[in-house]
Motif scaffolding. Structure first.
Motif, PDB file in Angstrom:
ATOM      1  N   GLY A 114       0.811  -1.212   0.000  1.00 50.89           N
ATOM      2  CA  GLY A 114       0.000   0.000   0.000  1.00 50.89           C
ATOM      3  C   GLY A 114       0.840   1.255   0.000  1.00 50.89           C
ATOM      4  O   GLY A 114       0.537   2.228  -0.702  1.00 50.89           O
ATOM      5  N   CYS A 115       1.916   1.244   0.782  1.00 46.19           N
ATOM      6  CA  CYS A 115       2.793   2.410   0.856  1.00 46.19           C
ATOM      7  C   CYS A 115       3.500   2.655  -0.466  1.00 46.19           C
ATOM      8  O   CYS A 115       3.650   3.798  -0.909  1.00 46.19           O
ATOM      9  CB  CYS A 115       3.812   2.208   1.976  1.00 46.19           C
ATOM     10  N   LEU A 116       3.928   1.582  -1.119  1.00 44.62           N
ATOM     11  CA  LEU A 116       4.662   1.718  -2.372  1.00 44.62           C
ATOM     12  C   LEU A 116       3.814   2.381  -3.454  1.00 44.62           C
ATOM     13  O   LEU A 116       4.331   3.140  -4.286  1.00 44.62           O
ATOM     14  CB  LEU A 116       5.124   0.335  -2.840  1.00 44.62           C
ATOM     15  N   PHE A 117       2.524   2.121  -3.437  1.00 48.81           N
ATOM     16  CA  PHE A 117       1.634   2.687  -4.454  1.00 48.81           C
ATOM     17  C   PHE A 117       0.953   3.979  -3.998  1.00 48.81           C
ATOM     18  O   PHE A 117       0.204   4.586  -4.767  1.00 48.81           O
ATOM     19  CB  PHE A 117       0.558   1.668  -4.845  1.00 48.81           C
ATOM     20  N   SER A 118       1.205   4.393  -2.765  1.00 48.37           N
ATOM     21  CA  SER A 118       0.495   5.560  -2.236  1.00 48.37           C
ATOM     22  C   SER A 118       0.821   6.836  -3.005  1.00 48.37           C
ATOM     23  O   SER A 118      -0.052   7.687  -3.202  1.00 48.37           O
ATOM     24  CB  SER A 118       0.828   5.750  -0.759  1.00 48.37           C
ATOM     25  N   GLY A 119       2.069   6.980  -3.456  1.00 50.10           N
ATOM     26  CA  GLY A 119       2.434   8.179  -4.208  1.00 50.10           C
ATOM     27  C   GLY A 119       1.702   8.285  -5.530  1.00 50.10           C
ATOM     28  O   GLY A 119       1.170   9.349  -5.885  1.00 50.10           O
ATOM     29  N   SER A 120       1.654   7.182  -6.268  1.00 48.74           N
ATOM     30  CA  SER A 120       0.952   7.181  -7.552  1.00 48.74           C
ATOM     31  C   SER A 120      -0.545   7.411  -7.365  1.00 48.74           C
ATOM     32  O   SER A 120      -1.180   8.124  -8.147  1.00 48.74           O
ATOM     33  CB  SER A 120       1.189   5.846  -8.269  1.00 48.74           C
ATOM     34  N   VAL A 121      -1.107   6.819  -6.314  1.00 52.95           N
ATOM     35  CA  VAL A 121      -2.536   6.988  -6.046  1.00 52.95           C
ATOM     36  C   VAL A 121      -2.839   8.439  -5.681  1.00 52.95           C
ATOM     37  O   VAL A 121      -3.790   9.049  -6.198  1.00 52.95           O
ATOM     38  CB  VAL A 121      -2.983   6.039  -4.922  1.00 52.95           C
ATOM     39  N   ALA A 122      -2.028   9.012  -4.776  1.00 52.30           N
ATOM     40  CA  ALA A 122      -2.267  10.385  -4.337  1.00 52.30           C
ATOM     41  C   ALA A 122      -2.115  11.380  -5.470  1.00 52.30           C
ATOM     42  O   ALA A 122      -2.849  12.365  -5.558  1.00 52.30           O
ATOM     43  CB  ALA A 122      -1.316  10.740  -3.199  1.00 52.30           C
ATOM     44  N   ASP A 123      -1.167  11.143  -6.372  1.00 48.69           N
ATOM     45  CA  ASP A 123      -0.986  12.019  -7.527  1.00 48.69           C
ATOM     46  C   ASP A 123      -2.041  11.786  -8.601  1.00 48.69           C
ATOM     47  O   ASP A 123      -2.409  12.697  -9.336  1.00 48.69           O
ATOM     48  CB  ASP A 123       0.404  11.806  -8.140  1.00 48.69           C
ATOM     49  N   GLY A 124      -2.531  10.554  -8.681  1.00 49.12           N
ATOM     50  CA  GLY A 124      -3.466  10.221  -9.753  1.00 49.12           C
ATOM     51  C   GLY A 124      -4.894  10.653  -9.485  1.00 49.12           C
ATOM     52  O   GLY A 124      -5.559  11.195 -10.373  1.00 49.12           O
ATOM     53  N   GLY A 136       4.041  18.613 -17.016  1.00 45.10           N
ATOM     54  CA  GLY A 136       2.904  17.858 -17.512  1.00 45.10           C
ATOM     55  C   GLY A 136       3.104  16.365 -17.501  1.00 45.10           C
ATOM     56  O   GLY A 136       2.169  15.614 -17.717  1.00 45.10           O
ATOM     57  N   GLU A 137       4.334  15.895 -17.266  1.00 44.67           N
ATOM     58  CA  GLU A 137       4.614  14.475 -17.229  1.00 44.67           C
ATOM     59  C   GLU A 137       4.808  14.044 -15.783  1.00 44.67           C
ATOM     60  O   GLU A 137       5.435  14.740 -14.993  1.00 44.67           O
ATOM     61  CB  GLU A 137       5.865  14.147 -18.052  1.00 44.67           C
ATOM     62  N   SER A 138       4.282  12.874 -15.464  1.00 45.68           N
ATOM     63  CA  SER A 138       4.422  12.365 -14.107  1.00 45.68           C
ATOM     64  C   SER A 138       5.860  11.923 -13.865  1.00 45.68           C
ATOM     65  O   SER A 138       6.549  11.449 -14.765  1.00 45.68           O
ATOM     66  CB  SER A 138       3.468  11.186 -13.890  1.00 45.68           C
ATOM     67  N   VAL A 139       6.297  12.087 -12.628  1.00 46.73           N
ATOM     68  CA  VAL A 139       7.645  11.707 -12.247  1.00 46.73           C
ATOM     69  C   VAL A 139       7.703  10.204 -12.017  1.00 46.73           C
ATOM     70  O   VAL A 139       6.833   9.624 -11.362  1.00 46.73           O
ATOM     71  CB  VAL A 139       8.064  12.455 -10.960  1.00 46.73           C
ATOM     72  N   LYS A 140       8.704   9.554 -12.569  1.00 45.43           N
ATOM     73  CA  LYS A 140       8.895   8.127 -12.357  1.00 45.43           C
ATOM     74  C   LYS A 140       9.741   7.906 -11.107  1.00 45.43           C
ATOM     75  O   LYS A 140      10.563   8.729 -10.741  1.00 45.43           O
ATOM     76  CB  LYS A 140       9.585   7.503 -13.577  1.00 45.43           C
ATOM     77  N   TYR A 141       9.530   6.764 -10.481  1.00 48.99           N
ATOM     78  CA  TYR A 141      10.294   6.463  -9.280  1.00 48.99           C
ATOM     79  C   TYR A 141      11.788   6.416  -9.568  1.00 48.99           C
ATOM     80  O   TYR A 141      12.610   6.787  -8.722  1.00 48.99           O
ATOM     81  CB  TYR A 141       9.838   5.122  -8.684  1.00 48.99           C
ATOM     82  N   SER A 142      12.163   5.979 -10.755  1.00 45.54           N
ATOM     83  CA  SER A 142      13.583   5.886 -11.092  1.00 45.54           C
ATOM     84  C   SER A 142      14.260   7.256 -11.095  1.00 45.54           C
ATOM     85  O   SER A 142      15.468   7.358 -10.820  1.00 45.54           O
ATOM     86  CB  SER A 142      13.750   5.220 -12.465  1.00 45.54           C
ATOM     87  N   GLU A 143      13.489   8.308 -11.358  1.00 46.61           N
ATOM     88  CA  GLU A 143      14.064   9.650 -11.389  1.00 46.61           C
ATOM     89  C   GLU A 143      14.451  10.153 -10.009  1.00 46.61           C
ATOM     90  O   GLU A 143      15.192  11.128  -9.896  1.00 46.61           O
ATOM     91  CB  GLU A 143      13.054  10.624 -12.028  1.00 46.61           C
ATOM     92  N   LEU A 144      13.955   9.500  -8.964  1.00 45.67           N
ATOM     93  CA  LEU A 144      14.290   9.911  -7.600  1.00 45.67           C
ATOM     94  C   LEU A 144      15.665   9.421  -7.171  1.00 45.67           C
ATOM     95  O   LEU A 144      16.182   9.860  -6.145  1.00 45.67           O
ATOM     96  CB  LEU A 144      13.236   9.375  -6.619  1.00 45.67           C
TER      97      LEU A 144
END
Length: 510
Positions: free
Chosen positions: A98-108, A294-302
């Motif tokens: 749940g935590c791993l996907f929380s960022g994508s969910v909150a942004d989406g 306008g583009e979502s940030v990917k986890y790899s970019e962190l």
């Protein structure tokens, strides 16, 4: 560098103009020369609804501790330590996912909908746990609850940070830790006496019979061994349902709306949270943040580029928090207290009161002393307290004094933890992350928390057996000293600054 904004009263202009031209100020004639800080009263109800997630996190963390023996007896796995361990720890697996996907969910879907989504598995999981008559059903329910536990707290940290006025953001951030403590205490208070209360089981059995239409089998006392422990899980569904409903009336994060290009809606939410006099200044300040392409940030970019340093600091803070030995203290507090004749229930209550007291003190001091001082001092206090426990572990030379040193060290350790190392990382990280990466960066760092938590819990008993308590507690104490040094060297003070001021300062430093 800190931005100093003109404090004159601004004329109301359309939000898009305010966003495009944040430096253009049109002062109005007013009877006062300055606008007072936004009132904390307007944002307080929204923060309180958000902290229900933290209450549920604490409640589900401790809900099975007291009635575990009854659960194992009713579901047919009594004496199976592996099964009992799975019932307790399977939440960790769900929480990590749940935590791993929380960022994508909150942004989406936004912060409000993310809260509601996190409440859904908590409601369903609690119902399954309360109605099940098998180990498999209990594990499924606990896993679903864990996904909600992992999804909710990161979103709560984001939401509270983004909707709070700068002057009380630290105070509101401390509500998360206080709510967690209250959840643990309530779980203990409900779990302990529920074994002796027949009426509770009869009442909730009637409720269960009303829900039988959603189940394949008829739910009644014949089909389900309705132990009184089921009350604990039914109770957990109440705050989750309340939060899901109350979020319909709460404000959306203006930061997220602005990031999505919905500036008019962001202005409306600022007016709801701060008042009409502060809308234009808030929008002007928000426009200083890094523009979204306008583009979502990917986890790899962190993991590379200019954002790596700040993400590294956040991940290390959560890792050091777990490596400090906080879980070992919670796990073995009852054993140490029983050594001096104190019942286990009283021991747990003492630990809860110590944790809650420190959290309340942190709430008062967070916006006065600042995050950095509280965090560094907290780790030093934990190092000293863990040192007392290491000394107290030498019972051959100290005799009965060693037990009192251990007890005092435990209470002091928990108190020190709740003053800074507990509440500050969850507040500090959303503050130091730029708006563009905030949700995913918080999710990544909190995922590190769950991973380290899992391995510390897994290896603690083995290390305790092989190294002995003195050596292991000394290692924990050393980690706390290292954490304090790390905070002093690398953590930025954010007290009283807006999120955009913090972002600009970090970008200029890089």
């Amino acid at each position: 560098m800190r931005w100093k904004l003109n404090s004159s009263v601004y004329k109301r202009v359309p939000s898009r103009e305010a966003a495009m031209e944040p430096d253009v100020e049109t002062p109005m004639r007013a009877t006062t020369d300055a606008v007072a800080d936004p009132s904390w009263r307007m944002s307080l109800p929204h923060v309180c609804v958000a902290t229900l997630t933290s209450f549920l996190f604490g409640y589900h963390s401790g809900v099975v501790n007291e009635p575990l023996e009854s659960i194992s007896a009713d579901l047919g796995f009594s004496g199976n330590t592996l099964a009992e361990g799975l019932v307790v720890s399977i939440c960790l697996g769900g929480a990590f996912i749940g935590c791993l996907f929380s960022g994508s969910v909150a942004d989406g879907i936004g912060r409000r909908r993310a809260f509601q989504l996190s409440a859904l598995p908590m409601i369903i999981g609690a119902a399954i746990s309360a109605l099940t008559n098998s180990l498999e059903g209990m594990l499924l329910g606990r896993f679903l609850v864990g996904t909600g536990m992992g999804l909710g707290p990161p979103v709560a940290s984001l939401y509270i940070t983004e909707i709070s006025p700068p002057t009380v953001r630290g105070t509101y951030g401390s509500f998360v830790q206080i709510a967690t403590c209250l959840g643990i205490i309530v779980a203990l208070l409900i779990g302990t006496p529920v074994k002796d209360i027949d009426r509770w089981s009869e009442t909730f059995c009637c409720i269960a019979s009303l829900l039988k239409f959603i189940c394949v089998k008829s739910i009644c006392t014949k089909d389900v061994a309705f132990g009184r422990w089921r009350v604990c899980f039914w109770v957990a569904a109440i705050p989750a349902t309340l939060q899901a409903l109350a979020m319909e009336f709460c404000a959306e994060s203006p930061q997220w709306l602005y990031k999505c290009g919905r500036t008019i809606e962001a202005e409306m939410q600022f007016e709801k949270l701060l008042g009409p006099l502060h809308v234009n200044s808030a929008m002007a300040e928000l426009s200083r943040s890094e523009r979204d392409d306008g583009e979502s940030v990917k986890y790899s970019e962190l993991f590379y580029g200019r954002h790596f340093n700040v993400v590294f600091i956040g991940a290390v803070l959560f890792a050091l928090q777990q490596l400090s030995g906080i879980n070992s203290v919670f796990y073995f507090s009852s054993t140490v207290f029983r050594g001096v004749g104190v019942p286990a229930n009283l021991a747990n209550i003492s630990m809860g009161i110590s944790n809650l007291s420190g959290s309340i003190i942190a709430m008062v001091l967070m916006d006065k002393l600042g995050r950095k001082m509280l965090l560094s001092g907290s780790f030093l206090g934990m190092a000293f307290a863990m040192g007392l426990q290491a000394v107290g572990a030498n019972r051959q030379f100290l005799g009965s004094t060693s037990v009192y040193l251990s007890v005092g060290g435990m209470l002091l350790f928990v108190l020190s933890f709740s003053l800074g190392a507990g509440p500050v990382p969850g507040l500090l990280l959303p503050e130091i992350f730029p708006n563009k990466i905030r949700a995913k960066a918080v999710a990544l760092c909190m995922s590190v928390h769950w991973i380290v938590n899992f391995f510390v819990s897994l290896l603690f008993l083995r290390l305790l057996e092989q190294l002995g308590p003195q050596v292991l507690y000394t290692i924990f104490s050393s980690v706390c000293v290292i954490a304090s040094i790390f905070v002093r060297r690398h953590v930025l003070e954010t007290k009283g600054k807006t999120l955009q001021e913090i972002e600009v300062s970090l970008l200029q430093a890089q």
